[in-house]
Design a protein around this motif. Structure first.
Motif, short mmCIF file in Angstrom:
data_model
loop_
_atom_site.label_atom_id
_atom_site.label_comp_id
_atom_site.label_asym_id
_atom_site.label_seq_id
_atom_site.Cartn_x
_atom_site.Cartn_y
_atom_site.Cartn_z
N SER A 199 23.40 -12.97 20.63
CA SER A 199 22.39 -13.95 20.21
C SER A 199 22.84 -14.82 19.04
N SER A 200 24.00 -14.51 18.44
CA SER A 200 24.48 -15.37 17.35
C SER A 200 25.10 -16.67 17.88
N LEU A 201 25.28 -16.76 19.22
CA LEU A 201 25.91 -17.94 19.82
C LEU A 201 24.87 -18.86 20.47
N GLU A 202 25.14 -20.17 20.40
CA GLU A 202 24.30 -21.13 21.12
C GLU A 202 24.70 -21.13 22.60
N TRP A 203 23.80 -21.64 23.47
CA TRP A 203 24.05 -21.62 24.91
C TRP A 203 25.35 -22.33 25.31
N PRO A 204 25.68 -23.53 24.73
CA PRO A 204 26.96 -24.17 25.10
C PRO A 204 28.18 -23.29 24.82
N ASP A 205 28.12 -22.54 23.68
CA ASP A 205 29.23 -21.62 23.35
C ASP A 205 29.34 -20.50 24.39
N ILE A 206 28.17 -20.00 24.80
CA ILE A 206 28.14 -18.91 25.80
C ILE A 206 28.75 -19.41 27.11
N GLN A 207 28.35 -20.62 27.52
CA GLN A 207 28.89 -21.19 28.77
C GLN A 207 30.41 -21.37 28.69
N GLU A 208 30.85 -21.80 27.52
CA GLU A 208 32.29 -22.01 27.30
C GLU A 208 33.05 -20.68 27.44
N ARG A 209 32.49 -19.62 26.86
CA ARG A 209 33.15 -18.31 26.93
C ARG A 209 33.12 -17.74 28.35
N LEU A 210 32.00 -17.95 29.04
CA LEU A 210 31.92 -17.49 30.43
C LEU A 210 32.97 -18.19 31.30
N ALA A 211 33.16 -19.51 31.04
CA ALA A 211 34.16 -20.28 31.80
C ALA A 211 35.57 -19.75 31.50
N ALA A 212 35.83 -19.43 30.21
CA ALA A 212 37.14 -18.90 29.83
C ALA A 212 37.38 -17.52 30.46
N LEU A 213 36.31 -16.71 30.53
CA LEU A 213 36.41 -15.39 31.19
C LEU A 213 36.73 -15.58 32.67
N HIS A 214 36.08 -16.57 33.28
CA HIS A 214 36.31 -16.87 34.69
C HIS A 214 37.75 -17.30 34.93
N GLY A 215 38.30 -18.00 33.94
CA GLY A 215 39.67 -18.49 34.05
C GLY A 215 40.72 -17.45 33.70
N GLY A 216 40.29 -16.24 33.35
CA GLY A 216 41.24 -15.16 33.05
C GLY A 216 41.80 -15.19 31.65
N ASP A 217 41.10 -15.89 30.70
CA ASP A 217 41.62 -15.99 29.32
C ASP A 217 41.40 -14.72 28.51
N TYR A 218 40.44 -13.88 28.94
CA TYR A 218 40.11 -12.67 28.17
C TYR A 218 40.17 -11.43 29.06
N LYS A 219 40.52 -10.30 28.42
CA LYS A 219 40.52 -9.02 29.14
C LYS A 219 39.27 -8.20 28.82
N LEU A 220 38.69 -8.43 27.62
CA LEU A 220 37.50 -7.66 27.22
C LEU A 220 36.37 -8.58 26.79
N LEU A 221 35.15 -8.20 27.16
CA LEU A 221 33.96 -8.93 26.76
C LEU A 221 32.96 -7.93 26.16
N TYR A 222 32.56 -8.16 24.91
CA TYR A 222 31.54 -7.33 24.25
C TYR A 222 30.18 -8.00 24.39
N VAL A 223 29.17 -7.22 24.82
CA VAL A 223 27.81 -7.75 24.92
C VAL A 223 26.82 -6.73 24.35
N ALA A 224 25.67 -7.24 23.86
CA ALA A 224 24.59 -6.35 23.39
C ALA A 224 23.76 -5.92 24.60
N PRO A 225 23.19 -4.72 24.57
CA PRO A 225 22.41 -4.24 25.73
C PRO A 225 21.23 -5.17 26.06
N GLU A 226 20.66 -5.82 25.03
CA GLU A 226 19.52 -6.73 25.25
C GLU A 226 19.87 -7.88 26.19
N ARG A 227 21.16 -8.27 26.21
CA ARG A 227 21.60 -9.34 27.13
C ARG A 227 21.30 -8.99 28.58
N LEU A 228 21.40 -7.70 28.89
CA LEU A 228 21.25 -7.28 30.29
C LEU A 228 19.78 -7.29 30.75
#
Length: 599
Positions: free
Chosen positions: A91-120
């Motif tokens: 929740s410390s990130l704005e929606w555009p930042d979240i979209q950017e990170r999701l796109a980078a994850l999709h592109g294989g830029d990251y191996k690990l993603l940390y999320v808070a349980p509330e996100r789910l």
């Protein structure tokens, strides 16, 4: 199944360790075999490597569910510093930042993603996760999923539903440091883990000395302790915000670098205080239990509980934040019987149902038994978690060589006063009567006419109160009732009044130094680490742990090959920091005086 040799290689080249720690190999074998599994390891036992190493070997992404967003950045910084591509979404990130990170994850830029349980809880976010190639879902602090646990969080209940909605059907690794057998069973049921895939390395912490200090002047003990352990970092826990504020004020008034942390502070102040503690700018964090879950700071040398916590699970988890790096550390419980009233008040005011309320009272009773046992403290805790053991030989009970004083006469005075007051008053009034106080309540109730009035006026009222606490803890007095308990003499106390039983009380416990003074080289390496940490804006332990710095002092590496033999130094760390640390070691060696042989 993947080859364990590949995991061993990552352990050495990325993290700088030659051998797996107890349990790590077994957990990683389960993960590489595709099993859902549960890892129960003590705080500092190396749980995170159990998913970080497989994450480096899998083609897809590892998602880590972690309950504290304030620490995700530190965990991600530490991984990036070791050359592991990781990120977080919270929740410390704005929606555009979240979209950017999701796109980078999709592109294989990251191996690990940390999320808070509330996100789910968010269907939109779970849908976004469903588009990613997720191989592993690691659930940290997994005891939060169990209603039988001490730290149940409703948001964790969404986990099993979210997992079912992920098309890759990732395997699950649940991790926790404190789980009774009942909690472990609950975790396995909720996350569809075969109980045969549970790896439990035991709850013992060989580097953690447990101490209980009973019925002493706690402020004096804390100040003495911090004085003899000057320069060491620690956490002091208190049960209320008011007590956190009072203790912090007392410490800063004595020129001790301390900061406060509780849920009532403004977010900015809380964040700044936490950062100052993680970055070694303050020596002591004074906090409620709102602070600490997931704290990765490895060089916490002591944890002091200034007030009794509500459960043994909570106590051991908080105590376990000392000595995560494996170096000698201490967990101290400062016990006063009166502090139990605070926990009883919390239970009474909570919205839990009657069944949970009774369970909470039972857990508080066990906490009280721990504080008052004469037997090994570690053995008591392990037995609670379903594990048998020999006495540890290190805790304050195993090493108790204090002299016992005969306090029978003073005990008889106290017990006699309780009888004369017809068991109608609590500790405060009894102490005032014995010390000969002249306040309004004493006068209104004509308590100066009681035969025992003033028979202990040669002692401070506080000292008399501490003796009453001791007699209550030892079972000569009983504290009866809810919010305003009264004192009653027990059958054990009657024996003392009749002169059939003597009462002995151990001398006050003295604060002791934890470890030998650090040598000059360690101080220089620590200073370099702090400077680098400030430049990079990461906590010092992200660069190297105290244990790694102590190892450098022993190995004295001045070549790259020698530097790589230091535990905790991987290739990424060598590349980033090797030259700077080896320069300090060389300079220290050249400045040391050469020994002159005498004739």
């Amino acid at each position: 199944m993947m080859d364990l040799a590949a995991a061993q290689k990552v352990l050495k080249t990325v993290f700088g360790y030659d051998e797996f720690r107890p349990g790590q190999r077994a957990v990683i074998e389960h993960v590489l075999a595709g099993d859902n599994s549960l890892a129960i390891m003590p705080t500092g036992g190396g749980k995170s490597l159990c998913y970080q190493i497989p994450a480096m070997l899998f083609d897809g992404i590892t998602v880590v569910v972690s309950p504290l967003i304030s620490l995700m950045k530190d965990q991600v910084d530490a991984l990036n510093d070791s050359g592991i591509p990781a990120t977080f979404i919270n929740s410390s990130l704005e929606w555009p930042d979240i979209q950017e990170r999701l796109a980078a994850l999709h592109g294989g830029d990251y191996k690990l993603l940390y999320v808070a349980p509330e996100r789910l809880d968010s269907a939109a976010f779970v849908n976004a996760l469903a588009q990613l190639p997720i191989d592993l879902l690691a659930v940290d602090e997994a005891h939060c999923i169990s209603q039988w646990g001490h730290d149940f969080r409703p948001s964790y209940l969404a986990l099993s539903t979210a997992i079912e909605q992920l098309p890759t059907q990732p395997q699950v690794l649940a991790l926790t440091a404190t789980a009774t057998e009942q909690v472990a069973t609950d975790i396995c049921q909720q996350l569809k883990i075969n109980p045969n895939n549970e790896v439990n390395t035991g709850f013992a912490r060989d580097n953690l000395d447990l101490t209980v200090v009973k019925d002493q002047d706690t402020d004096r003990y804390i100040l003495d302790y911090l004085k003899v352990n000057q320069g060491e970092t620690g956490i002091i826990y208190a049960s209320t915000r008011k007590e956190v504020t009072r203790l912090t004020k007392m410490l800063t008034g004595q020129h001790i670098q301390a900061a406060a942390y509780h849920a009532g502070l403004p977010d900015d102040e809380r964040r700044q205080n936490q950062e100052d503690f993680l970055y070694d700018r303050v020596q002591v964090m004074v906090a409620t239990n709102a602070f600490g879950m997931g704290i990765d700071k490895s060089n916490v040398r002591f944890v002091i509980h200034a007030q009794v916590p509500g459960t043994l699970e909570a106590y051991y988890q908080e105590a376990g934040r000392a000595g995560r790096d494996g170096l000698p550390s201490e967990a101290i419980l400062l016990y006063r019987a009166s502090d139990l009233q605070i926990q009883r008040f919390f239970i009474d005011q909570s919205e839990m149902d009657e069944q949970h309320r009774l369970r909470s009272y039972r857990k508080l009773q066990i906490m009280n038994q721990y504080a008052n046992t004469q037997n090994c403290l570690q053995q008591f805790i392990l037995r609670y978690f379903g594990e048998e053991s020999e006495p540890c030989g290190r805790c304050s009970n195993c090493r108790d060589d204090r002299e016992a004083q005969d306090v029978t006469t003073d005990a008889q005075k106290v017990l006699s006063c309780v009888v004369r007051l017809r068991s109608r008053y609590g500790k405060g009034i009894v102490a005032q009567v014995l010390a000969g106080a002249h306040n309004q309540r004493i006068r209104e109730n004509h308590l100066e006419d009681v035969p025992t009035y003033g028979i202990m006026r040669n002692q401070r009222q506080k000292t008399v109160g501490e003796l009453i606490d001791f007699l209550t803890a030892a079972g000569y007095l009983a504290s009866v009732g809810g919010q305003y308990p009264t004192l009653q003499v027990t059958s054990k106390g009657v024996g003392v009044l009749k002169g059939e039983t003597q009462v002995f009380r151990k001398m006050a416990r003295q604060a002791k130094r934890l470890a030998p003074e650090d040598d000059a080289l360690f101080g220089k390496l620590r200073e370099l680490r702090r400077n680098l940490a400030e430049e990079q804006h990461v906590p010092p332990f992200v660069i190297f742990s105290d244990k790694a710095l102590h190892a450098m002092c022993e190995v004295l590496p001045t070549t790259e090959a020698a530097f790589l033999t230091v535990k905790g130094v991987g290739e990424s760390k060598l590349e980033k920091y090797g030259d700077a640390f080896m320069a300090v070691i060389r300079e220290n060696q050249s400045s040391e005086p050469t020994a002159i042989q005498g004739g």
